[in-house]
Design a protein around this motif. Structure first.
Motif, short mmCIF file in Angstrom:
data_model
loop_
_atom_site.label_atom_id
_atom_site.label_comp_id
_atom_site.label_asym_id
_atom_site.label_seq_id
_atom_site.Cartn_x
_atom_site.Cartn_y
_atom_site.Cartn_z
N VAL A 47 52.18 -7.66 40.58
CA VAL A 47 51.08 -6.82 41.05
C VAL A 47 50.15 -6.39 39.92
O VAL A 47 49.19 -5.66 40.16
CB VAL A 47 51.61 -5.56 41.78
N ILE A 48 50.42 -6.85 38.69
CA ILE A 48 49.44 -6.65 37.62
C ILE A 48 48.13 -7.29 38.09
O ILE A 48 48.12 -8.45 38.52
CB ILE A 48 49.92 -7.31 36.31
N PRO A 49 47.02 -6.58 38.07
CA PRO A 49 45.77 -7.12 38.65
C PRO A 49 45.43 -8.53 38.18
O PRO A 49 44.99 -9.36 38.99
CB PRO A 49 44.72 -6.09 38.21
N ARG A 50 45.63 -8.81 36.91
CA ARG A 50 45.29 -10.14 36.38
C ARG A 50 46.15 -11.23 37.02
O ARG A 50 45.67 -12.34 37.28
CB ARG A 50 45.45 -10.14 34.87
N VAL A 51 47.42 -10.91 37.29
CA VAL A 51 48.32 -11.87 37.92
C VAL A 51 48.08 -11.92 39.42
O VAL A 51 47.98 -13.00 40.02
CB VAL A 51 49.79 -11.50 37.62
N LEU A 52 47.97 -10.75 40.05
CA LEU A 52 47.80 -10.69 41.50
C LEU A 52 46.54 -11.40 41.97
O LEU A 52 46.58 -12.23 42.90
CB LEU A 52 47.76 -9.22 41.93
N LEU A 53 45.41 -11.12 41.34
CA LEU A 53 44.15 -11.74 41.77
C LEU A 53 44.15 -13.24 41.49
O LEU A 53 43.55 -14.01 42.25
CB LEU A 53 42.98 -11.05 41.08
N THR A 54 44.81 -13.66 40.41
CA THR A 54 44.91 -15.10 40.14
C THR A 54 45.72 -15.79 41.23
O THR A 54 45.35 -16.88 41.70
CB THR A 54 45.56 -15.36 38.77
N ASN A 55 46.82 -15.17 41.66
CA ASN A 55 47.64 -15.77 42.71
C ASN A 55 46.89 -15.81 44.04
O ASN A 55 46.99 -16.79 44.79
CB ASN A 55 48.94 -14.99 42.86
N ILE A 56 46.14 -14.75 44.35
CA ILE A 56 45.36 -14.77 45.59
C ILE A 56 44.28 -15.84 45.53
O ILE A 56 44.07 -16.60 46.48
CB ILE A 56 44.73 -13.38 45.85
N ALA B 21 36.23 -14.22 39.94
CA ALA B 21 35.32 -13.40 39.14
C ALA B 21 35.80 -11.95 39.04
O ALA B 21 35.42 -11.24 38.10
CB ALA B 21 33.92 -13.45 39.73
N CYS B 22 36.63 -11.53 39.98
CA CYS B 22 37.15 -10.15 39.97
C CYS B 22 38.39 -9.99 39.10
O CYS B 22 38.89 -8.87 38.94
CB CYS B 22 37.47 -9.72 41.39
N ILE B 23 38.93 -11.10 38.57
CA ILE B 23 40.13 -11.01 37.72
C ILE B 23 39.78 -10.23 36.46
O ILE B 23 38.79 -10.55 35.79
CB ILE B 23 40.64 -12.41 37.35
N PRO B 24 40.56 -9.19 36.11
CA PRO B 24 40.26 -8.42 34.91
C PRO B 24 40.35 -9.27 33.66
O PRO B 24 41.08 -10.26 33.60
CB PRO B 24 41.34 -7.33 34.90
N ALA B 25 39.61 -8.88 32.64
CA ALA B 25 39.67 -9.58 31.36
C ALA B 25 41.02 -9.36 30.72
O ALA B 25 41.71 -8.38 30.99
CB ALA B 25 38.56 -9.07 30.44
N ALA B 26 41.42 -10.31 29.86
CA ALA B 26 42.71 -10.21 29.17
C ALA B 26 42.69 -9.03 28.21
O ALA B 26 41.65 -8.71 27.61
CB ALA B 26 43.00 -11.50 28.41
#
Length: 489
Positions: free
Chosen positions: A264-273, A459-464
């Motif tokens: 559920v880390i945003p960077r992981v969650l949004l990538t999976n979605i 595009a909504c994935i947070p930056a590293a």
């Protein structure tokens, strides 16, 4: 990678080549049966609905194997798990080659489906074996094997079906897998497991298996059973209940199969979605183009190509993935994998636009395939890079396997939705209903729309997160201090 851990590791080019060959061997098995599909009812003297289970069994086995084998790789070693998964891949090919009945063929294909876990495990191994400056290109190259395997498998399978006995397909697949096993055994070193000492979550594996099998059965067979059929609705309900209970268990157990706290880390969650949408967008073209190529020219929109010719027209698009993989890796190094992912799915959408303009000619479909697969190469190489840069090393294989599962769910949904569109939008051809030109165009529009949604999501994935120092590893800040796995003595 530290100097201490790099001692004795083969050159990165050799590592990438061997792991890419494993990916090609696994992906070939997914596509090589495609030219056989129209002949399977005759071969086994049964109905088309029975032979459809040959495809479904492979999808179900792969869906279960990918996340579970990823976690086992973290626990017991990725190299070991790749070698173990190669066994059902090889034995399943032999079972299929000798299958006297459709039931035996289904069992063999299910065994081959278990080998799908080799690809995400191979990608995860790159983090331990390849220098950081070459990691992005290596990930993109191995990810591209999914397309390369299809590019090689389709025309070869079509040629064998047309000019030889179909059973030679599976004997050949077994030989290829055996060669890959020998290469991995010889050239890939044994690394200590990143999550060694943790327990395997058997209850989580059972819960996820029930949920995934129920969901994918309902999605893949709903069009033939009926979407309102009690069996379809019951499977959807079982999937929802099972996955909810599984999620509750995973957040409470000490050593989960999939760490949902990481997921559920945003960077992981949004990538999976986004991966679900990418899988949908990619697979729509794989369903549409072969049908248009092989449909009779008398329809006015079919191109009248043989199975072999259709495979050859599609082959350059698959090979394009390998060419673009290197560019994608460099682009990720320069601009970040998020930029590469957004660009990739935008290119996929552009490819569907090309398809809408060029579906009336073989050259137009060739151009469509080249553009779409260029975007797929960029996207498929970027997604594992984002995931592996955001999770601890102890979860690399499990997280990458879960991401691969998300893509598989997208392709399954894409197959179901596009199949439904083509089944509903038909025209009469000598008394037989076939997909209409409007149906194919609607499928292309769907592919473009879903790809644009994937671009918005990416595009909504947070930056590293920025590293603490120039010497920090590629893992996130909260896990950067974890010890790297070392070569076993």
């Amino acid at each position: 990678m530290s100097k201490a851990t790099s001692a004795g590791i083969p050159r990165s080019g050799l590592v990438v080549g061997v792991l890419a060959s494993a990916g090609i061997a696994a992906s070939i098995t997914q596509t090589m049966v495609t030219p056989l599909i129209p002949q399977l009812p005759t071969i086994f003297n049964t109905s088309a609905s029975n032979t459809a289970w040959i495809i479904t069994a492979t999808l179900l086995a792969a869906a279960v194997a990918v996340p579970i084998s990823g976690r086992l790789g973290d626990l017991f070693g990725k190299r070991r798990m790749i070698l173990i998964l190669a066994m059902p891949l090889m034995l399943g090919a032999i079972v299929c080659a000798m299958a006297p009945t459709v039931e035996v063929m289904i069992i063999g294909r299910a065994m081959q489906g278990l080998g799908s876990g080799m690809v995400p495990l191979g990608i995860a191994m790159l983090r331990d074996l390849v220098p950081k400056e070459r990691l992005s290109s290596a990930i993109a190259t191995v990810s591209a094997t999914l397309g390369v395997g299809g590019a090689i498998g389709m025309p070869i399978a079509a040629a064998v079906v047309e000019f030889a006995n179909w059973r030679a397909l599976f004997f050949g697949s077994a030989v290829v897998t055996l060669i890959v096993v020998a290469a991995i055994w010889k050239f890939i070193p044994t690394l200590s497991a990143g999550a060694a000492g943790q327990r395997f979550d058997w209850l989580g594996a059972i819960g996820l298996t029930i949920g995934l099998v129920s969901l994918m059965l309902a999605v893949s067979k709903g069009s033939s059973w009926g979407w309102t059929d009690p069996l379809t609705l019951g499977l959807f309900a079982l999937a929802v209940i099972s996955l909810l209970l599984w999620g509750m268990w995973e957040t409470r157990t000490k050593d989960p199969l999939v760490d949902l706290r990481t997921a559920v880390i945003p960077r992981v969650l949004l990538t999976n979605i986004a991966s679900i949408f990418v899988g949908f967008g990619m697979y729509a073209s794989m369903l549409v183009m072969p049908q248009i190529l092989q449909m009779p020219a008398e329809t006015g929109y079919g191109l009248g190509q043989s199975i072999l010719a259709a495979g050859l027209w599609m082959a350059p698009a698959g090979l394009m993935m390998l060419v673009l993989a290197l560019l994608g890796g460099r682009l990720s190094d320069a601009r970040g994998p998020k930029f590469t992912l957004v660009l990739g799915v935008a290119v996929i959408a552009l490819g569907y636009g090309v398809g809408l303009l060029g579906m009336g000619s073989t050259w137009g479909l060739l151009a469509t395939g080249l553009v779409v697969n260029s975007g797929v190469a960029l996207a498929y190489g970027a997604m594992p890079a984002i995931i592996m840069g955001a999770v601890p090393r102890s979860e690399t294989a499990a997280a990458n396997g879960f991401n691969t599962l998300m893509r598989s769910l997208g392709t399954t949904a894409g197959a179901a939705v596009v199949g439904l569109v083509l089944a509903q939008m038909t025209t009469d051809f000598h008394g037989v209903p076939i997909p209409s030109e409007a149906g194919f165009r609607m499928a292309l529009i769907l592919g473009a729309g879903i790809s644009l949604l994937a671009a918005v999501m990416a595009a909504c994935i947070p930056a590293a997160a920025k590293k603490k120092s120039a010497t920090a590893t590629s893992v996130p800040l909260d896990v950067a201090a974890q010890k790297e796995p070392a070569l076993t003595k």
